[in-house]
Write an enzyme that holds these catalytic residues in place. Structure first.
Site, PDB file in Angstrom:
ATOM      1  N   GLY A 205       0.817  -1.203   0.000  1.00 14.25           N
ATOM      2  CA  GLY A 205       0.000   0.000   0.000  1.00 14.25           C
ATOM      3  C   GLY A 205       0.853   1.255   0.000  1.00 14.25           C
ATOM      4  N   SER A 206       0.343   2.287   0.634  1.00 11.11           N
ATOM      5  CA  SER A 206       0.994   3.599   0.572  1.00 11.11           C
ATOM      6  C   SER A 206       2.210   3.669   1.511  1.00 11.11           C
ATOM      7  CB  SER A 206      -0.009   4.674   0.992  1.00 11.11           C
ATOM      8  OG  SER A 206      -0.450   4.410   2.302  1.00 11.11           O
ATOM      9  N   GLY A 210       2.726   2.069   5.207  1.00 10.48           N
ATOM     10  CA  GLY A 210       3.919   1.272   5.522  1.00 10.48           C
ATOM     11  C   GLY A 210       4.606   1.778   6.780  1.00 10.48           C
ATOM     12  N   GLU A 227       5.618  -3.324   0.598  1.00 13.76           N
ATOM     13  CA  GLU A 227       5.605  -3.055  -0.844  1.00 13.76           C
ATOM     14  C   GLU A 227       4.801  -1.780  -1.047  1.00 13.76           C
ATOM     15  OE1 GLU A 227       4.295  -6.647  -2.745  1.00 13.76           O
ATOM     16  OE2 GLU A 227       5.640  -7.845  -1.510  1.00 13.76           O
ATOM     17  N   CYS A 261       0.848  -0.137  -9.167  1.00 18.74           N
ATOM     18  CA  CYS A 261       2.029   0.199  -8.368  1.00 18.74           C
ATOM     19  C   CYS A 261       3.221   0.412  -9.281  1.00 18.74           C
ATOM     20  CB  CYS A 261       2.314  -0.880  -7.345  1.00 18.74           C
ATOM     21  SG  CYS A 261       2.402  -2.518  -8.034  1.00 18.74           S
TER      22      CYS A 261
HETATM   23  P1  NAP Z   1      -3.256   2.393   1.580  1.00 17.82           P
HETATM   24  O1  NAP Z   1      -4.187   3.471   1.951  1.00 17.82           O
HETATM   25  O2  NAP Z   1      -1.960   2.325   2.285  1.00 17.82           O
HETATM   26  O3  NAP Z   1      -4.059   1.026   1.737  1.00 17.82           O
HETATM   27  C1  NAP Z   1      -3.538  -0.227   1.401  1.00 17.82           C
HETATM   28  C2  NAP Z   1      -3.984  -1.262   2.424  1.00 17.82           C
HETATM   29  O4  NAP Z   1      -3.383  -0.949   3.669  1.00 17.82           O
HETATM   30  C3  NAP Z   1      -5.482  -1.279   2.703  1.00 17.82           C
HETATM   31  O5  NAP Z   1      -5.858  -2.586   3.066  1.00 17.82           O
HETATM   32  C4  NAP Z   1      -5.595  -0.348   3.896  1.00 17.82           C
HETATM   33  O6  NAP Z   1      -6.736  -0.583   4.662  1.00 17.82           O
HETATM   34  C5  NAP Z   1      -4.365  -0.756   4.660  1.00 17.82           C
HETATM   35  N1  NAP Z   1      -3.840   0.250   5.559  1.00 17.82           N
HETATM   36  C6  NAP Z   1      -3.397   1.498   5.263  1.00 17.82           C
HETATM   37  N2  NAP Z   1      -2.931   2.106   6.372  1.00 17.82           N
HETATM   38  C7  NAP Z   1      -3.086   1.215   7.382  1.00 17.82           C
HETATM   39  C8  NAP Z   1      -2.826   1.244   8.771  1.00 17.82           C
HETATM   40  N3  NAP Z   1      -2.287   2.326   9.350  1.00 17.82           N
HETATM   41  N4  NAP Z   1      -3.100   0.152   9.494  1.00 17.82           N
HETATM   42  C9  NAP Z   1      -3.649  -0.926   8.927  1.00 17.82           C
HETATM   43  N5  NAP Z   1      -3.936  -1.031   7.617  1.00 17.82           N
HETATM   44  C10 NAP Z   1      -3.663   0.034   6.861  1.00 17.82           C
HETATM   45  O7  NAP Z   1      -2.898   2.442   0.061  1.00 17.82           O
HETATM   46  P2  NAP Z   1      -3.841   2.862  -1.145  1.00 17.82           P
HETATM   47  O8  NAP Z   1      -3.651   4.306  -1.410  1.00 17.82           O
HETATM   48  O9  NAP Z   1      -5.206   2.363  -0.959  1.00 17.82           O
HETATM   49  O10 NAP Z   1      -3.152   1.978  -2.291  1.00 17.82           O
HETATM   50  C11 NAP Z   1      -2.373   2.522  -3.247  1.00 17.82           C
HETATM   51  C12 NAP Z   1      -0.918   2.521  -2.825  1.00 17.82           C
HETATM   52  O11 NAP Z   1      -0.439   1.196  -2.786  1.00 17.82           O
HETATM   53  C13 NAP Z   1      -0.036   3.235  -3.815  1.00 17.82           C
HETATM   54  O12 NAP Z   1       0.897   4.011  -3.132  1.00 17.82           O
HETATM   55  C14 NAP Z   1       0.634   2.111  -4.565  1.00 17.82           C
HETATM   56  O13 NAP Z   1       1.845   2.454  -5.155  1.00 17.82           O
HETATM   57  C15 NAP Z   1       0.780   1.098  -3.503  1.00 17.82           C
HETATM   58  N6  NAP Z   1       0.953  -0.246  -4.057  1.00 17.82           N
HETATM   59  C16 NAP Z   1       2.202  -0.786  -4.076  1.00 17.82           C
HETATM   60  C17 NAP Z   1       2.408  -2.040  -4.626  1.00 17.82           C
HETATM   61  C18 NAP Z   1       3.789  -2.651  -4.683  1.00 17.82           C
HETATM   62  O14 NAP Z   1       3.893  -3.807  -5.046  1.00 17.82           O
HETATM   63  N7  NAP Z   1       4.842  -1.939  -4.341  1.00 17.82           N
HETATM   64  C19 NAP Z   1       1.318  -2.735  -5.161  1.00 17.82           C
HETATM   65  C20 NAP Z   1       0.058  -2.154  -5.140  1.00 17.82           C
HETATM   66  C21 NAP Z   1      -0.112  -0.900  -4.569  1.00 17.82           C
HETATM   67  P3  NAP Z   1      -8.049   0.347   4.473  1.00 17.82           P
HETATM   68  O15 NAP Z   1      -8.448   0.200   3.072  1.00 17.82           O
HETATM   69  O16 NAP Z   1      -9.015  -0.264   5.414  1.00 17.82           O
HETATM   70  O17 NAP Z   1      -7.647   1.748   4.814  1.00 17.82           O
END
Ligand code: NAP
Length: 456
Positions: A205-206, A210, A227, A261
């Site tokens: 995720g973000s 992370g 990731e 991503c």
């Molecule tokens: P996000 O807000 O960080 O959410 C991703 C996941 O993490 C969701 O299940 C979210 O739950 C959970 N999450 C976030 N903060 C959390 C916390 N403090 N405690 C527990 N769980 C938490 O990311 P997004 O904006 O939806 O996704 C897009 C991001 O993911 C982009 O930055 C993208 O580059 C990255 N990504 C990276 C890869 C890679 O392989 N490097 C692959 C795919 C995506 P909730 O939905 O319940 O908030």
């Protein structure tokens, strides 16, 4: 409540009650209790169950495709994720015996010395919505195969994905406590991690997310795979196959409304090809159809949330104010507004602009002219991220030499935006730590254990 608002029309699609702190702890405890029995099963049996679950997900695909469109906006015409999902699960199944084999050092009259790979125990998988099946299976399949039990916390945007995966794994015969889908809020997730409920956490995720996971795990020695985001560059050299480069890089920038991503977020083109590249790129983008993802003619759906689209609108406005030029005419995309974001190409950009530095995660790409490899390498490395980079040339030796100097997790030559399960999926800088898939994915989901037996 965990609520999924459909990006199609802003209606509430799914609501789920998150687990209370006590129930979440009980779920983690059940996963721990179930783990030794699961790990004691023969490897072949675990592999067969994962293969069976994969196939069951395939049988649901006709329902999954429109369901995904409703949850996160990807057009139905692209047919869902089952191809990549099965490829990853099957590859990890295929290599399991070799990847998890004991390393025999000596078996003589005097000594038996070997290293085994043993499961960590309970693995928490935190998955994102952008490729909700493929990103989740990257860890679920090898974690289970290696003998861990898995607790999945899927994104609030795609709550039905975790439920479908649980249904498939349970129908295949994986015990309920061995693979659990849970609805958790952030505070409870952190509380469990901080309390040592898991032996390994894989978070996709973000960067902010992370960091929160890393903070929650501090002092517990819980293993982490992080990731995170990217700002992936493409570099087109003078000997590149121009048509292939434009097709692949623009698709890499725009597919899934740019919410990949490893999507291409910035493109550097050598001066001699710059004008031709830009002209072809504009033609491709002008042909996209932005609209309802349930309409089979739509090639670009809404972004998952209106705020993601607004963030990119702000990046674009700022870039234009600083001298950038937009090349796509808004009149071609009457649906633009709210979560529906028209694709955009920017030129006259530079690295002082947020659009060239911060992750956009949307259908916008800046294209810059470069004089030579040195300038391209410096610009590619001028980023706080390092997930992938895409080089376009016929000269493998030149690509190899450039690749060695790029700070990134994966370097492609003449392709982009593709995840090969035989290679390690990893990143550097703020893209995170660890590595998934491949033999290395198994190493990260197990720990080495040394056996030093003296026979007499
Ligand atoms: P996000 O807000 O960080 O959410 C991703 C996941 O993490 C969701 O299940 C979210 O739950 C959970 N999450 C976030 N903060 C959390 C916390 N403090 N405690 C527990 N769980 C938490 O990311 P997004 O904006 O939806 O996704 C897009 C991001 O993911 C982009 O930055 C993208 O580059 C990255 N990504 C990276 C890869 C890679 O392989 N490097 C692959 C795919 C995506 P909730 O939905 O319940 O908030």
């Amino acid at each position: 409540m965990i609520t999924c608002i459909s990006p199609i029309d802003g209606t509430t699609l799914v609501e789920r009650e998150p687990l209370t702190s006590e129930d979440a702890a009980k779920a983690a405890a059940r996963a721990r209790d179930a783990q030794p029995g699961w790990a004691a099963r023969p490897l072949d049996e675990r592999v067969s169950l994962v293969r069976a679950a994969t196939q069951i997900v395939g049988t649901m695909n006709d329902e999954i495709v429109p369901e995904l469109a409703r949850q996160m906006g990807r057009p139905v015409r692209f047919g869902g994720e089952f191809g990549g999902f099965a490829q990853r699960a099957d590859h990890m199944s295929d290599i399991a015996a070799e990847a998890l084999a004991d390393i025999e050092v000596e078996d003589s009259g005097e000594f038996h010395r070997l290293i085994k790979r043993v499961p960590h125990g309970v693995v928490l998988v935190v998955a994102p919505w952008n490729y909700p099946y493929m990103t989740a299976i990257n860890t679920i399949a090898p974690a289970l195969i290696a003998g861990n039990t898995v607790v999945l916390k899927h994104a609030s945007q795609t709550p039905l994905v975790g439920e479908r995966l649980a249904k498939a794994f349970h129908k295949a015969g994986v015990p309920e406590d061995v693979f659990q889908n849970v609805f958790l809020d952030h505070a409870t997730t952190s509380e469990l991690i901080g309390g040592g409920a898991f032996d390994f956490v894989n978070f996709t995720g973000s960067v902010e997310g992370g960091r929160a996971i890393e903070r929650a795990a501090a002092g517990t020695f819980t293993g982490l795979g992080l990731e995170l985001g990217g700002k992936d560059p493409g570099y087109v050299m003078e000997d590149a196959d121009l048509d292939a480069a434009v097709d692949t890089l623009i698709d890499g920038a725009m597919f899934n409304s740019g919410q990949c991503c490893c999507g291409i977020e910035r493109i550097y083109v050598v001066e001699s090809l710059f004008d031709a590249f830009v002209e072809k790129a504009v033609k491709i983008v002008e042909g996209y159809k932005l609209g309802d993802p349930l309409d089979p003619d739509t090639t670009m759906g809404p972004m998952a949330q209106p705020r993601f689209a607004d963030m990119i609108r702000a990046q674009t406005v700022e870039a234009v104010a600083a001298g950038a030029k937009t090349l796509i005419d808004p009149a071609l995309f009457p649906k633009d507004g709210g979560a529906y974001l028209m694709p955009q190409i920017l030129v006259d950009v530079d690295h002082s602009m947020r659009v060239m530095r911060e992750e956009s995660f949307g259908p916008v790409v800046g294209i810059m002219k470069v004089a030579d490899d040195a300038e391209a390498i410096a610009l590619m490395n001028d980023s706080e991220y390092g997930l992938t980079a895409s080089l376009w040339t016929q000269d493998e030796a030149r690509a190899m030499s450039i690749a060695d100097r790029i700070e990134t997790g994966t370097v492609y030559m003449n392709r982009a935006d593709y995840l090969d399960p035989a290679l390690c999926w990893t990143g550097c800088k703020n893209t995170g730590r660890g590595g998934g898939l491949s033999v290395i994915g198994y190493q990260n989901l197990t720990r080495p254990k040394s056996y030093h037996f003296k026979k007499a």
